[in-house]
Every structure is written in C-alpha cells, then in structure tokens.
Design an enzyme around this catalytic site. Sequence first.
Site, PDB file in Angstrom:
ATOM      1  N   HIS A   1     -40.190  23.447 -10.915  1.00  0.00           N
ATOM      2  CA  HIS A   1     -40.260  22.633 -12.158  1.00  0.00           C
ATOM      3  C   HIS A   1     -39.501  23.313 -13.301  1.00  0.00           C
ATOM      4  O   HIS A   1     -39.834  23.118 -14.458  1.00  0.00           O
ATOM      5  CB  HIS A   1     -41.708  22.383 -12.594  1.00  0.00           C
ATOM      6  CG  HIS A   1     -42.619  21.974 -11.486  1.00  0.00           C
ATOM      7  ND1 HIS A   1     -42.835  20.669 -11.131  1.00  0.00           N
ATOM      8  CD2 HIS A   1     -43.367  22.719 -10.625  1.00  0.00           C
ATOM      9  CE1 HIS A   1     -43.687  20.609 -10.110  1.00  0.00           C
ATOM     10  NE2 HIS A   1     -44.013  21.846  -9.781  1.00  0.00           N
TER      11      HIS A   1
ATOM     12  N   SER B   1       0.831  -1.206   0.000  1.00  0.00           N
ATOM     13  CA  SER B   1       0.000   0.000   0.000  1.00  0.00           C
ATOM     14  C   SER B   1       0.870   1.261   0.000  1.00  0.00           C
ATOM     15  O   SER B   1       0.358   2.373   0.073  1.00  0.00           O
ATOM     16  CB  SER B   1      -0.923   0.001   1.229  1.00  0.00           C
ATOM     17  OG  SER B   1      -0.178  -0.231   2.402  1.00  0.00           O
TER      18      SER B   1
ATOM     19  N   LYS C   1     -17.268  29.962 -29.222  1.00  0.00           N
ATOM     20  CA  LYS C   1     -17.655  29.321 -27.973  1.00  0.00           C
ATOM     21  C   LYS C   1     -16.836  29.748 -26.754  1.00  0.00           C
ATOM     22  O   LYS C   1     -15.632  29.938 -26.829  1.00  0.00           O
ATOM     23  CB  LYS C   1     -17.520  27.800 -28.119  1.00  0.00           C
ATOM     24  CG  LYS C   1     -18.526  27.213 -29.077  1.00  0.00           C
ATOM     25  CD  LYS C   1     -19.823  26.901 -28.407  1.00  0.00           C
ATOM     26  CE  LYS C   1     -19.665  25.690 -27.611  1.00  0.00           C
ATOM     27  NZ  LYS C   1     -20.647  24.730 -27.520  1.00  0.00           N
TER      28      LYS C   1
ATOM     29  N   TYR D   1      -9.685  -6.696  12.419  1.00  0.00           N
ATOM     30  CA  TYR D   1      -9.050  -6.184  11.190  1.00  0.00           C
ATOM     31  C   TYR D   1      -9.069  -7.242  10.086  1.00  0.00           C
ATOM     32  O   TYR D   1      -8.853  -8.426  10.323  1.00  0.00           O
ATOM     33  CB  TYR D   1      -7.592  -5.775  11.467  1.00  0.00           C
ATOM     34  CG  TYR D   1      -6.887  -5.304  10.205  1.00  0.00           C
ATOM     35  CD1 TYR D   1      -7.033  -3.996   9.760  1.00  0.00           C
ATOM     36  CD2 TYR D   1      -6.118  -6.183   9.445  1.00  0.00           C
ATOM     37  CE1 TYR D   1      -6.404  -3.576   8.586  1.00  0.00           C
ATOM     38  CE2 TYR D   1      -5.490  -5.763   8.278  1.00  0.00           C
ATOM     39  CZ  TYR D   1      -5.644  -4.465   7.849  1.00  0.00           C
ATOM     40  OH  TYR D   1      -5.050  -4.044   6.694  1.00  0.00           O
TER      41      TYR D   1
ATOM     42  N   SER E   1     -13.539  26.313 -27.574  1.00  0.00           N
ATOM     43  CA  SER E   1     -13.721  25.115 -28.393  1.00  0.00           C
ATOM     44  C   SER E   1     -12.628  25.094 -29.459  1.00  0.00           C
ATOM     45  O   SER E   1     -12.230  26.145 -29.964  1.00  0.00           O
ATOM     46  CB  SER E   1     -15.104  25.147 -29.046  1.00  0.00           C
ATOM     47  OG  SER E   1     -15.104  24.375 -30.229  1.00  0.00           O
TER      48      SER E   1
ATOM     49  N   ASN F   1      -2.126  -2.648  12.874  1.00  0.00           N
ATOM     50  CA  ASN F   1      -3.581  -2.455  12.810  1.00  0.00           C
ATOM     51  C   ASN F   1      -4.033  -1.210  13.575  1.00  0.00           C
ATOM     52  O   ASN F   1      -4.857  -0.429  13.090  1.00  0.00           O
ATOM     53  CB  ASN F   1      -4.292  -3.694  13.364  1.00  0.00           C
ATOM     54  CG  ASN F   1      -4.043  -4.919  12.497  1.00  0.00           C
ATOM     55  OD1 ASN F   1      -3.437  -4.805  11.431  1.00  0.00           O
ATOM     56  ND2 ASN F   1      -4.484  -6.084  12.944  1.00  0.00           N
TER      57      ASN F   1
ATOM     58  N   GLN G   1      -7.743  -2.105   3.883  1.00  0.00           N
ATOM     59  CA  GLN G   1      -6.717  -1.292   3.229  1.00  0.00           C
ATOM     60  C   GLN G   1      -7.311  -0.536   2.030  1.00  0.00           C
ATOM     61  O   GLN G   1      -6.786   0.492   1.620  1.00  0.00           O
ATOM     62  CB  GLN G   1      -5.578  -2.216   2.770  1.00  0.00           C
ATOM     63  CG  GLN G   1      -4.476  -1.530   2.026  1.00  0.00           C
ATOM     64  CD  GLN G   1      -3.257  -2.432   1.853  1.00  0.00           C
ATOM     65  OE1 GLN G   1      -2.582  -2.768   2.840  1.00  0.00           O
ATOM     66  NE2 GLN G   1      -2.989  -2.857   0.646  1.00  0.00           N
TER      67      GLN G   1
ATOM     68  N   ASN H   1     -17.005  28.057 -23.025  1.00  0.00           N
ATOM     69  CA  ASN H   1     -17.708  26.964 -22.344  1.00  0.00           C
ATOM     70  C   ASN H   1     -17.531  26.995 -20.826  1.00  0.00           C
ATOM     71  O   ASN H   1     -16.465  27.345 -20.338  1.00  0.00           O
ATOM     72  CB  ASN H   1     -17.216  25.618 -22.877  1.00  0.00           C
ATOM     73  CG  ASN H   1     -17.577  25.419 -24.324  1.00  0.00           C
ATOM     74  OD1 ASN H   1     -18.613  25.898 -24.784  1.00  0.00           O
ATOM     75  ND2 ASN H   1     -16.728  24.718 -25.056  1.00  0.00           N
TER      76      ASN H   1
END
Length: 458
Positions: free
Chosen positions: A155, A22, A282, A316, A276, A109, A321, A284
């Site tokens: 709505h 890990s 454009k 554990y 773009s 642990n 992990q 964006n």
Amino acid sequence: MKLWGGRFTKETNELVHNFNASISYDQKFYKQDILGSVAHVTMLAEQGILTEQEKDAITGGLQGILADIENGTLVITGESEDIHSFVEAALIQRIGEPGKKLHTGRSRNDQVALDMKLYTRDEIVMINDLLKELMEVIHRIMSENLSTFMPGFTHLQKAQPVTLAHHFGAYFEMFRRDRSRLRDIYDRMNYCPLGAGALAGTTYPLDRNYSASLLKFDGPTWNSMDSVSDRDYLIELLSAFSTIMMHMSRFCEEIILWNSNEYRFVEIDDSYSTGSSIMPQKKNPDIAELVRGKTGRVYGALISLLTTMKGLPLAYNKDMQEDKELTFDAMDTVKGCLALFTGMLDTMKFNRDVMESSAKNGFTNATDAADYLVNHGVPFRDAHGIIGRLVLLCIDRGISLDELPLEEYQHISPVFEEDIYEAISMRTCVEKRNTIGAPGEEAMREVIAANAKYLQES
Ligand code: ARG
C-alpha cells in the site's frame, strides 16, 4: 506499376490510391519480401514450374534490388501500392520477361502474411536480446546489493525490511516471464503461410514443406484460409509487449518516486536526466516518465488490432492491412524503451544509507518483534496486540522500536529480555528470512546463482 489493371477501364481515383496504399509503411519489410520471393522461386524451379534459367534470372534480379535498396541507389517511391508491387515492378523493369513469372502460384495475401511473419520473427529475436541485456544489468545490481537494506512496501506504506537485491529480483522474474512469453509466441507462429495463395491454395504442384524449410519455419501452415487471415500471433505479441511495458512502467514509477527529494533512494545519472526551462534547480526523470507514458500507446495498439479483427469473416479482408502501422510502432516503442531504460538503470546511483535509514524508521521490524513473543510462547494474536501498543508508544515519543528502553518493553510484557534488540535489528529481520524467494542473504545467493545460470543458458 499496378498488379491488377487488366479488368479495369478507368484509372484509380488518386485519393483512392492513397487511401488504399500501404507502401509508406510496408516498405519496412522490403528485405523479408525479397527473401520470401527468393524462396518461392527456388521452390518453383525445384518443382519444374520455372526453369533453372528463369530462377537464376529472377533471384539475381531480386538480389540486385535488395543490394540497391540497401545502398540507396534504388529508392522506394509512393507510386506503387505496396512493397510487393514495388519489388515486382522493379524486377520486371530490370530483367524483363522472367520477372513476370515471379508471382506464379502466389497471392499478395499469402505473401504479406509471410512477410509480416518473417519481420516479426526478427523483431522477437531483437526484443528478446534487449530484455536479456536489461536482465544482465538487474543481475549485476542484485549481486552488488545483497545487504543493501531498504523498506519493502505494501500500500506504499513501509511494511518489512528487504534488500535492494530482493526488490530488483522481483523485476528479474517479470522480465524472465516476458522472455518466455516471446519464446512461446515465436514457437507458435513459426509456420509458413507461403503457398496458401489468395485463400484456397493453388493448382500448381507447390512443395510447401520445401519453401517452409528454406525460410527456417517449422513447417507449412495447415489451412490456407487461416494462413492468409491469421493475425493471432500479432495480437499475442502486442499483448506480450503490453506486459513488458507494464513491467517497465511499474519500475519507472518506483524510480521516479525513489529519485524524488522526498525519497532520495537513487539518483538518476545526469546523462539520463533533463532540466527545466524555468526552474534552474530541477533535474527531471523524463526518461522514466516517458517510458511510463509510452505504455499507453502499446496498450492502444493491442486494443486497436483486437478491434480490427473482431467480426472479420474468412478469409483475407483489407481491414487486415491495419495490422502493420500499429504493430511497427509498438515494436519500435518497446525496443526504444528497453534500450533507454537499461541505460538509465545501468548508470543509476543508489543511496544505500538513505535506504537503510528509511527502513529503520517506519516500524518495518514490528512483525519481527511480534515473532519474538511468539517464539517465547505468546500466541500470535496477543503478540500482535502487544507490539501494536508499543508502536503507539514509540509514535508518541517520536522514537523507533530499537530505541525503546527495555523497561518499557517489560512493562507491557515480562517476556521481553535484552535480546529483543538483536531480534529486531534490521540485519536479523532480513537475515532470518531465508525460505526460498525471501530476502535473506543465503536465500538470495541461491537465486543469484540460478539467475546467473539462466543468463548463461538462455
Ligand atoms: N497491403 C496489403 C496488406 O497489407 C497486401 C495484401 C493485399 N491483398 C489484397 N487482396 N488486396 O494486407
């Protein structure tokens, strides 16, 4: 260096080592791991389990390792299984024999449970601060827009006029709740698992209260099996993160709509927009879209950890992990999104005229017209019907209720007088709504004052 080679007669298969390891991600909490070890060793010496000299040698070595990782002279490599083994190996290499006593009365642990809690605590503080910065921007925009009229929607249809301050105030409340959720999680998780050992405590006379207080916990955890296998706080945190992202995502969706050519309520600053590659015209709202999009991966982390934990027997299990990568990713995602979203909001331009004229077109004052009749003794249900017919008439002629001649009003109901126009003007519609939480300026001023106090005190 392996921490557990003694019982084995063969080398670990390389694929097994890689699959099991890990270190590529738990190196993120090298600092917390070292701070935890310093506290552990300090407590061991206090209890006479280590000598003062041993403690000094170990803490000195650990401080050196910390400094060297931070200045880049000590590089965390993939040979160790995890950050715990890496630090211990580096310590033994540096100080020799006393280093071998670091792990007395401790298991990885309880160590990993501690590291993750320490790391999470710091992240909660940072995310709480980022939320506060966002709320400060919202607060500023609210204070500047108490009479910026705009349509309120239900709505996604224009419903009743509100103000920009009121609309943003809704998000202020959401983020206030988010911060309070983080606070709750912090308080609930702030108990120290160190000393729980592998699962059943240890036979050494550890002073768990002391190590907990050294690390600024409210106390030690109360059950050693739970201590090493509790991941509830991460699940709660990922749930709180999901809610933060959901709030930002809703806000982003509105900004994307408002920034469109059809709405033109706002203009996202050039520095927070993208272009773009093919369409030169454009501009964006990529940042808002990305924040909305990244919400999915934070939800994913929550569901993933819930699923990992489901059905795990005490105590554990290595499955746990799996809590790290996705939690770290969610933490980084939430922090990144909060910072960018705040910057985008802070630099956004509001087209107040467009908002106001949009509120005027769309019969957002129809409820107020009905209320006018009610105030003149007409039962609400009849008033609703009368205004409905007037709206139909206006739609037919392509005009608003404000533009309909008085004769037409009176033709449908003699109750109408010249003051109907004043009663349904946008200003009146908003200003009259002054109950707590409503958009009227008076009510909003109270909210703004309360919010200012909140920001100052929290
Ligand atoms: N890397 C491990 C984790 O994150 C540390 C604990 C290892 N404990 C063990 N019994 N193998 O969970």
